[in-house]
Write a protein that holds these residues in place. Structure first.
Motif, mmCIF file in Angstrom:
data_model
loop_
_atom_site.group_PDB
_atom_site.id
_atom_site.type_symbol
_atom_site.label_atom_id
_atom_site.label_comp_id
_atom_site.label_asym_id
_atom_site.label_seq_id
_atom_site.Cartn_x
_atom_site.Cartn_y
_atom_site.Cartn_z
ATOM 1 N N LEU A 163 -4.713 16.193 -3.042
ATOM 2 C CA LEU A 163 -3.397 16.461 -3.613
ATOM 3 C C LEU A 163 -3.048 17.923 -3.365
ATOM 4 C CD1 LEU A 163 -3.776 14.536 -7.003
ATOM 5 C CD2 LEU A 163 -2.468 13.818 -4.988
ATOM 6 N N GLY A 164 -2.571 18.211 -2.172
ATOM 7 C CA GLY A 164 -2.209 19.577 -1.806
ATOM 8 C C GLY A 164 -0.757 19.875 -2.118
ATOM 9 N N ARG A 165 -0.339 21.096 -1.786
ATOM 10 C CA ARG A 165 1.053 21.494 -2.024
ATOM 11 C C ARG A 165 2.019 20.776 -1.105
ATOM 12 N NH1 ARG A 165 -0.542 27.478 -1.748
ATOM 13 N NH2 ARG A 165 -0.266 26.835 0.382
ATOM 14 N N SER A 166 1.593 20.510 0.130
ATOM 15 C CA SER A 166 2.521 19.923 1.100
ATOM 16 C C SER A 166 2.123 18.530 1.570
ATOM 17 C CB SER A 166 2.678 20.839 2.311
ATOM 18 O OG SER A 166 1.425 21.037 2.935
ATOM 19 N N THR A 167 0.886 18.124 1.352
ATOM 20 C CA THR A 167 0.460 16.765 1.713
ATOM 21 C C THR A 167 -0.422 16.167 0.625
ATOM 22 O OG1 THR A 167 -1.486 17.512 2.948
ATOM 23 C CG2 THR A 167 0.543 17.132 4.223
ATOM 24 N N HIS A 168 -0.305 14.864 0.511
ATOM 25 C CA HIS A 168 -1.172 14.078 -0.372
ATOM 26 C C HIS A 168 -1.816 13.001 0.486
ATOM 27 C CE1 HIS A 168 1.441 14.930 -4.211
ATOM 28 N NE2 HIS A 168 0.878 16.031 -3.721
ATOM 29 N N ALA A 177 0.827 -1.207 0.000
ATOM 30 C CA ALA A 177 0.000 0.000 0.000
ATOM 31 C C ALA A 177 0.864 1.262 0.000
ATOM 32 C CB ALA A 177 -0.948 -0.007 1.203
ATOM 33 N N GLU A 178 1.887 1.299 0.846
ATOM 34 C CA GLU A 178 2.738 2.491 0.894
ATOM 35 C C GLU A 178 3.536 2.641 -0.391
ATOM 36 O OE1 GLU A 178 5.799 5.033 3.643
ATOM 37 O OE2 GLU A 178 4.683 3.388 4.538
ATOM 38 N N SER A 179 3.951 1.545 -0.979
ATOM 39 C CA SER A 179 4.698 1.613 -2.236
ATOM 40 C C SER A 179 3.855 2.218 -3.348
ATOM 41 C CB SER A 179 5.172 0.213 -2.646
ATOM 42 O OG SER A 179 6.064 -0.311 -1.690
ATOM 43 N N VAL A 180 2.633 1.738 -3.496
ATOM 44 C CA VAL A 180 1.794 2.237 -4.591
ATOM 45 C C VAL A 180 1.323 3.666 -4.317
ATOM 46 C CG1 VAL A 180 -0.436 1.276 -3.831
ATOM 47 C CG2 VAL A 180 0.013 1.560 -6.255
ATOM 48 N N GLY A 181 1.023 3.993 -3.071
ATOM 49 C CA GLY A 181 0.598 5.353 -2.740
ATOM 50 C C GLY A 181 1.714 6.373 -2.874
ATOM 51 N N SER A 182 2.918 5.993 -2.472
ATOM 52 C CA SER A 182 4.054 6.912 -2.594
ATOM 53 C C SER A 182 4.430 7.126 -4.058
ATOM 54 C CB SER A 182 5.253 6.389 -1.805
ATOM 55 O OG SER A 182 4.973 6.435 -0.429
ATOM 56 N N ALA A 183 4.427 6.051 -4.827
ATOM 57 C CA ALA A 183 4.721 6.185 -6.257
ATOM 58 C C ALA A 183 3.659 7.044 -6.940
ATOM 59 C CB ALA A 183 4.808 4.807 -6.906
ATOM 60 N N ALA A 184 2.407 6.902 -6.528
ATOM 61 C CA ALA A 184 1.335 7.712 -7.104
ATOM 62 C C ALA A 184 1.554 9.186 -6.802
ATOM 63 C CB ALA A 184 -0.020 7.242 -6.570
ATOM 64 N N SER A 185 2.017 9.505 -5.594
ATOM 65 C CA SER A 185 2.313 10.904 -5.260
ATOM 66 C C SER A 185 3.403 11.463 -6.165
ATOM 67 C CB SER A 185 2.747 11.029 -3.796
ATOM 68 O OG SER A 185 1.650 11.186 -2.946
ATOM 69 N N ALA A 186 4.361 10.628 -6.521
ATOM 70 C CA ALA A 186 5.458 11.082 -7.379
ATOM 71 C C ALA A 186 4.957 11.576 -8.732
ATOM 72 C CB ALA A 186 6.484 9.971 -7.556
ATOM 73 N N LEU A 187 3.780 11.146 -9.133
ATOM 74 C CA LEU A 187 3.192 11.599 -10.388
ATOM 75 C C LEU A 187 2.697 13.040 -10.309
ATOM 76 C CD1 LEU A 187 1.076 8.431 -11.213
ATOM 77 C CD2 LEU A 187 3.160 9.170 -12.389
ATOM 78 N N ASN A 232 1.149 11.336 2.564
ATOM 79 C CA ASN A 232 2.514 11.649 2.128
ATOM 80 C C ASN A 232 2.792 13.129 2.325
ATOM 81 O OD1 ASN A 232 3.216 9.061 1.200
ATOM 82 N ND2 ASN A 232 2.196 9.428 -0.759
ATOM 83 N N MET A 233 4.022 13.426 2.704
ATOM 84 C CA MET A 233 4.476 14.793 2.824
ATOM 85 C C MET A 233 5.325 15.130 1.595
ATOM 86 S SD MET A 233 6.648 16.509 5.962
ATOM 87 C CE MET A 233 7.887 15.231 5.917
ATOM 88 N N VAL A 234 5.077 16.275 0.989
ATOM 89 C CA VAL A 234 5.837 16.748 -0.156
ATOM 90 C C VAL A 234 6.841 17.778 0.344
ATOM 91 C CG1 VAL A 234 5.719 17.860 -2.421
ATOM 92 C CG2 VAL A 234 3.835 16.386 -1.655
ATOM 93 N N VAL A 235 8.126 17.532 0.092
ATOM 94 C CA VAL A 235 9.169 18.440 0.575
ATOM 95 C C VAL A 235 10.115 18.813 -0.570
ATOM 96 C CG1 VAL A 235 9.087 17.515 2.936
ATOM 97 C CG2 VAL A 235 10.699 16.563 1.285
ATOM 98 N N SER A 236 10.797 19.920 -0.374
ATOM 99 C CA SER A 236 11.826 20.330 -1.342
ATOM 100 C C SER A 236 13.039 19.447 -1.185
ATOM 101 C CB SER A 236 12.217 21.787 -1.106
ATOM 102 O OG SER A 236 11.128 22.635 -1.334
ATOM 103 N N LYS A 237 13.652 19.099 -2.301
ATOM 104 C CA LYS A 237 14.889 18.335 -2.247
ATOM 105 C C LYS A 237 16.001 19.197 -1.678
ATOM 106 C CE LYS A 237 14.343 15.018 -5.966
ATOM 107 N NZ LYS A 237 14.883 14.567 -7.273
ATOM 108 N N ARG A 238 16.852 18.567 -0.914
ATOM 109 C CA ARG A 238 18.045 19.255 -0.393
ATOM 110 C C ARG A 238 19.168 19.057 -1.367
ATOM 111 N NH1 ARG A 238 17.951 17.630 5.993
ATOM 112 N NH2 ARG A 238 15.966 18.622 6.426
ATOM 113 N N ASN A 239 19.974 20.081 -1.534
ATOM 114 C CA ASN A 239 21.129 19.979 -2.465
ATOM 115 C C ASN A 239 22.260 19.208 -1.891
ATOM 116 O OD1 ASN A 239 19.747 21.398 -4.351
ATOM 117 N ND2 ASN A 239 20.511 23.372 -3.660
#
Length: 141
Positions: free
Chosen positions: A108-113, A62-72, A134-141
């Motif tokens: 599907l918000g800006r910071s959470t899905h 469940a977490e695998s499919v939900g997290s991959a879906a957020s990546a879309l 899922n939490m959406v965060v900025s990538k760190r450099n």
């Protein structure tokens, strides 16, 4: 240029190599604008001691499919997704065959899905009903 459904699924499955998804033989099989589907075989490798599908394996699916879906739904160049909460209600057991998990977007918000994931057997019987945040965060450099 938009990527084809087949190419997108191929990329998801390729990215899963040498990960938990590969270990559990999870395969992404269908995708749409607000859903993603993955399958996982059920046999002794994902059983708990009583010979039925382990709830932890179901939660991993469940977490695998939900997290991959957020990546879309993010800019993968600048953002990444982390699962921050999952809950699963296991309603029926299964010992052999395959389960199919379908993640559908609730929010599907800006910071959470928020995703609803139904895990069903090949006859369509509901095995588990899950919810993933899922939490959406900025990538760190």
């Amino acid at each position: 240029m938009e990527i084809s459904k087949e190419e997108l699924l191929r990329k998801f499955n390729e990215r899963s190599r040498t990960t938990l998804m590969d270990t559990l033989h999870i395969q992404y099989t269908d995708v749409g604008p607000d859903y993603l589907v993955a399958e996982m075989p059920v046999g002794p490798q994902v059983h708990q001691p009583y010979g039925v599908l382990h709830g932890g394996a179901t939660a991993a699916l469940a977490e695998s499919v939900g997290s991959a879906a957020s990546a879309l739904h993010i800019d993968r160049n600048t953002q990444q997704v982390y699962g921050i909460e999952i809950s699963c209600n296991h309603l029926r057991s299964i010992s052999e065959g395959k389960v199919v998990a379908t993640a559908k977007a609730i929010h599907l918000g800006r910071s959470t899905h928020l995703w609803e994931i139904e895990v069903r057997d090949t006859e369509g019987k509901l095995i588990s009903h899950c919810k993933l945040t899922n939490m959406v965060v900025s990538k760190r450099n």
